[in-house]
Structures are given as C-alpha cells and as structure tokens.
Design a protein around this motif. Structure first.
Motif, mmCIF file in Angstrom:
data_model
loop_
_atom_site.group_PDB
_atom_site.id
_atom_site.type_symbol
_atom_site.label_atom_id
_atom_site.label_comp_id
_atom_site.label_asym_id
_atom_site.label_seq_id
_atom_site.Cartn_x
_atom_site.Cartn_y
_atom_site.Cartn_z
ATOM 1 N N UNK A 1 -51.650 -135.417 -92.582
ATOM 2 C CA UNK A 1 -51.823 -134.539 -91.894
ATOM 3 C C UNK A 1 -50.254 -133.756 -92.371
ATOM 4 N N UNK A 2 -49.824 -134.926 -90.970
ATOM 5 C CA UNK A 2 -48.450 -134.900 -90.966
ATOM 6 C C UNK A 2 -47.084 -134.540 -92.176
ATOM 7 N N UNK A 3 -47.802 -135.268 -93.360
ATOM 8 C CA UNK A 3 -46.798 -134.861 -94.446
ATOM 9 C C UNK A 3 -47.612 -133.655 -95.433
ATOM 10 N N UNK A 4 -48.673 -133.719 -95.574
ATOM 11 C CA UNK A 4 -48.997 -132.471 -95.658
ATOM 12 C C UNK A 4 -48.211 -131.088 -95.778
ATOM 13 N N UNK A 5 -48.672 -131.516 -94.369
ATOM 14 C CA UNK A 5 -47.513 -129.889 -93.564
ATOM 15 C C UNK A 5 -46.013 -130.011 -94.140
ATOM 16 N N UNK A 6 -45.865 -131.204 -93.614
ATOM 17 C CA UNK A 6 -43.897 -131.417 -94.251
ATOM 18 C C UNK A 6 -43.617 -130.805 -95.673
ATOM 19 N N UNK A 7 -44.880 -131.115 -96.038
ATOM 20 C CA UNK A 7 -43.993 -131.193 -97.775
ATOM 21 C C UNK A 7 -44.340 -129.606 -97.977
ATOM 22 N N UNK A 8 -45.221 -128.977 -97.137
ATOM 23 C CA UNK A 8 -45.103 -127.711 -97.491
ATOM 24 C C UNK A 8 -47.348 -127.175 -98.149
ATOM 25 N N UNK A 9 -47.466 -128.334 -98.608
ATOM 26 C CA UNK A 9 -49.390 -127.643 -98.987
ATOM 27 C C UNK A 9 -49.443 -126.647 -98.099
ATOM 28 N N UNK A 10 -50.563 -125.871 -98.749
ATOM 29 C CA UNK A 10 -51.137 -125.111 -97.423
ATOM 30 C C UNK A 10 -52.160 -125.745 -96.556
ATOM 31 N N UNK A 11 -52.028 -125.643 -95.674
ATOM 32 C CA UNK A 11 -53.714 -126.215 -94.391
ATOM 33 C C UNK A 11 -54.750 -125.148 -94.527
ATOM 34 N N UNK A 12 -55.723 -125.737 -94.594
ATOM 35 C CA UNK A 12 -56.653 -124.321 -94.824
ATOM 36 C C UNK A 12 -57.585 -124.844 -92.780
ATOM 37 N N UNK A 13 -57.919 -125.873 -92.911
ATOM 38 C CA UNK A 13 -58.351 -126.499 -91.595
ATOM 39 C C UNK A 13 -56.661 -127.427 -90.901
#
Length: 342
Positions: free
Chosen positions: A240-252
């Motif tokens: 979750x942290x890596x997805x956010x840090x790398x700028x990929x869009x979070x849906x939920x």
C-alpha cells in the motif's frame, strides 16, 4: 439452506479447480513492470520485448502481460487437478457444441503450462484449462516475502455484468461452483448486488456484480478487479505504501470486508482495472463447506475501504463507457448456462 451441487457428487469437479493465471493485453509494458515489480512487489521476468510475466510462487507464470491493444484481462487460466476431472470438464463443453481450441506450443510456453485448451467465456474473456503447470527452482526476486496460492489458487476475479444469471450458470455448469454469499451495496445511489462463487477452499474465485434495475456496465474493462493475497499483514501494508509513494492511483483505502473478512486495499493497474491486495480471508475448509449457508451482507466493508475520488477526466471516461455499453450486447455463452435459476 446450504448451496448444494446441482450434479451427482461423484461427477462434481468442485475442489479440483483453481485459478492458475491470468492474461492481460496492454501497450503499457513499462508501466506494468514498474507497477508489478516496484509497487506490488512481484517477481518479474521479461522473456521478450512484447512479454512481461509475474511470479508469486514456484509457478513459472501467474500474470502474463502481452503487448496488445485491449488494455484488459483477455483470458483466465484454470488449473485442474487430474486428467479424469479435466476430461469431465472438456466433455461438458464439447457435448454442448462449444468450440474448443488447443493452445499452441508458444501459448503454453508463455503461460508456463505443458498443454492447455481454450474456449469462450462470459464478457469475451477466454477460459483456458490445463492440468500440468511448469514450476521452477529459480529463487523469487521480489519485495514481498510471499503470497498465498496453493489449493486456493491465485486469487479471485470480480466482474460487473448486465447478465449476472448467465454468468452464475456458466461457472456452475463448468466447475460446479457453489454460492458463498451475497452483498447488497449502495454506490452513489445505485443499488448493487454481488454474488460470490467458490470452486475450492478460497471463499470466492469469481465475484459477479450487477446494478439492480439498471442494465448498464459502468466500467470499460471486462473485469472490475483481480485479487491476490499477501502472506503477511506487513507485506500488504508495505505494498500500500509503495503504490502511494510511486504515484499509482489508489481506488479504495485499506479496509475489511463484511463477508470473507479479508483486509485489503484496491489500486488501479496500468490497464485500468483494479488490483486488490489482501490478507487473511476466511478459508472454507471441507468441514465448513459441509455446513455452509449463504448469507446476504449489507455493505461491502466492516470498516475502511474509503473510495479515493476520481479525477474529472476519470468521471468523463466512465460516463462515455456507460453510453457505449448501452448499445453493445454483453457477450454470453448460452450453451454453457444450463438453468439460469437464481
């Protein structure tokens, strides 16, 4: 009442079928590499310039990303335990006049299987079945410490359907799927009903959602999301942290589901469908299965799973997709629906 198989138990293939791999066609292989390897933490192989593969375990391939224009999942690969069960499934298909195609040597090599057979599936997603996956001793090079597969299979796939009864009947006819439960949810004022179908000990391998009273499909992709299961809570939260840090869009955001109790988050893949990364769902053991009663839950989540607001461009694309789908019939496989009983 328990969800009993519709065939003689001696003829049932339930429990001997597992989601093995999925195939995606995309022009965005560089983005997929960054997403899979650096954000989610999967082992990545690059057999050639037009191919990307992700491993989660000792299987040679769990995700096959091939260069193509669909930007979507185009096939689901199902591992069947033994040749007798495999023959029984193919007979169900051929006896109903559905065309079956044997995969080429290249198809098999890319997917990491010895042989496969392919036939039509709902929404134009090909169904591929195989008995002998290729495994490898090559060490996994990935940021995650591990993923839960085994008897439960790769994970699950969720699909929005305008013809949900046909899709339920397809998997019941093909794999003797059983109903785990329902969820009723209200999304932006629209009432949605989701049916969760299992084919083994995983709580569900297929989830089918429809919006009651509204014959539309609000998303472009054939699948709404794909799920994989982290081995540890720490792995899930780190992804979750890596997805956010790398700028990929979070849906939920991170939350916990009402029915299978899985903790998870949802992010958007480079092809536009979502990936759910989860941890610790309910496992329906044989003891639980014998007494299982399908329940209807109100709402998807006990807590969390807060939606991340889409951009104005995302909203426009969604509206455009809805309008386009109002004019396009949904692909079904009527020969494999048997009875469409609720």
């Amino acid at each position: 009442m328990s969800d009993h198989p519709l065939v003689d138990p001696s003829e049932s293939v339930y429990g001997a079928v597992h989601l093995g791999y999925l195939v995606v066609h995309s022009q965005r292989l560089a983005d997929w590499h960054r997403f899979g390897a650096l954000a989610i933490g999967l082992h990545t192989d690059r057999p050639d310039a037009d191919t990307l593969r992700f491993r989660l375990d000792d299987r040679a391939c769990r995700f096959l990303i091939r260069r193509g224009t669909a930007e979507d999942v185009t096939a689901l690969g199902w591992h069947v335990d033994d040749h007798e069960t495999f023959d029984r499934i193919l007979a169900r298909v051929s006896d109903r006049g559905v065309p079956i195609q044997e995969g080429t040597a290249e198809d098999c090599a890319l997917r990491g299987v010895e042989r496969l057979w392919r036939f039509p599936g709902p929404k134009g997603i090909a169904t591929e079945v195989f008995t002998a996956p290729i495994t490898t001793d090559e060490p996994l090079r990935m940021l995650s410490s591990g993923w839960v597969t085994g008897e439960a299979g790769l994970g699950h796939v969720a699909i929005v359907s305008r013809e949900p009864e046909f899709m339920h009947a397809y998997y019941r006819t093909l794999f003797d799927s059983r109903l785990s439960d329902f969820i009723d949810e209200n999304v932006s004022g629209l009432k949605m009903k989701i049916r969760f179908l299992r084919v083994n000990e995983r709580h569900h391998s297929i989830a089918v959602a429809n919006i009651r009273g509204l014959k539309i499909d609000p998303i472009r992709t054939r699948v709404q999301h794909v799920n994989i299961q982290s081995a540890t809570l720490e792995d899930m939260l780190a992804a979750f942290g890596r997805v956010t840090d790398l700028g990929f869009r979070m849906a939920w955001s991170v939350g916990q589901h009402t029915n299978d109790r899985e903790l998870s988050f949802y992010c958007v893949t480079p092809s536009g469908f979502e990936l759910e990364v989860g941890w610790n769902p309910v496992v329906i053991t044989p003891e639980l299965d014998r007494a299982w009663t399908a329940t209807t839950y109100q709402g998807i989540s006990i807590w969390g799973h807060n939606t991340v607001a889409p951009s104005p461009l995302d909203k426009f694309d969604q509206l455009r997709n809805v309008v386009a789908r109002l004019r396009t019939p949904e692909i079904t496989v009527p020969e494999l629906i048997g009875s469409t009983g609720k």
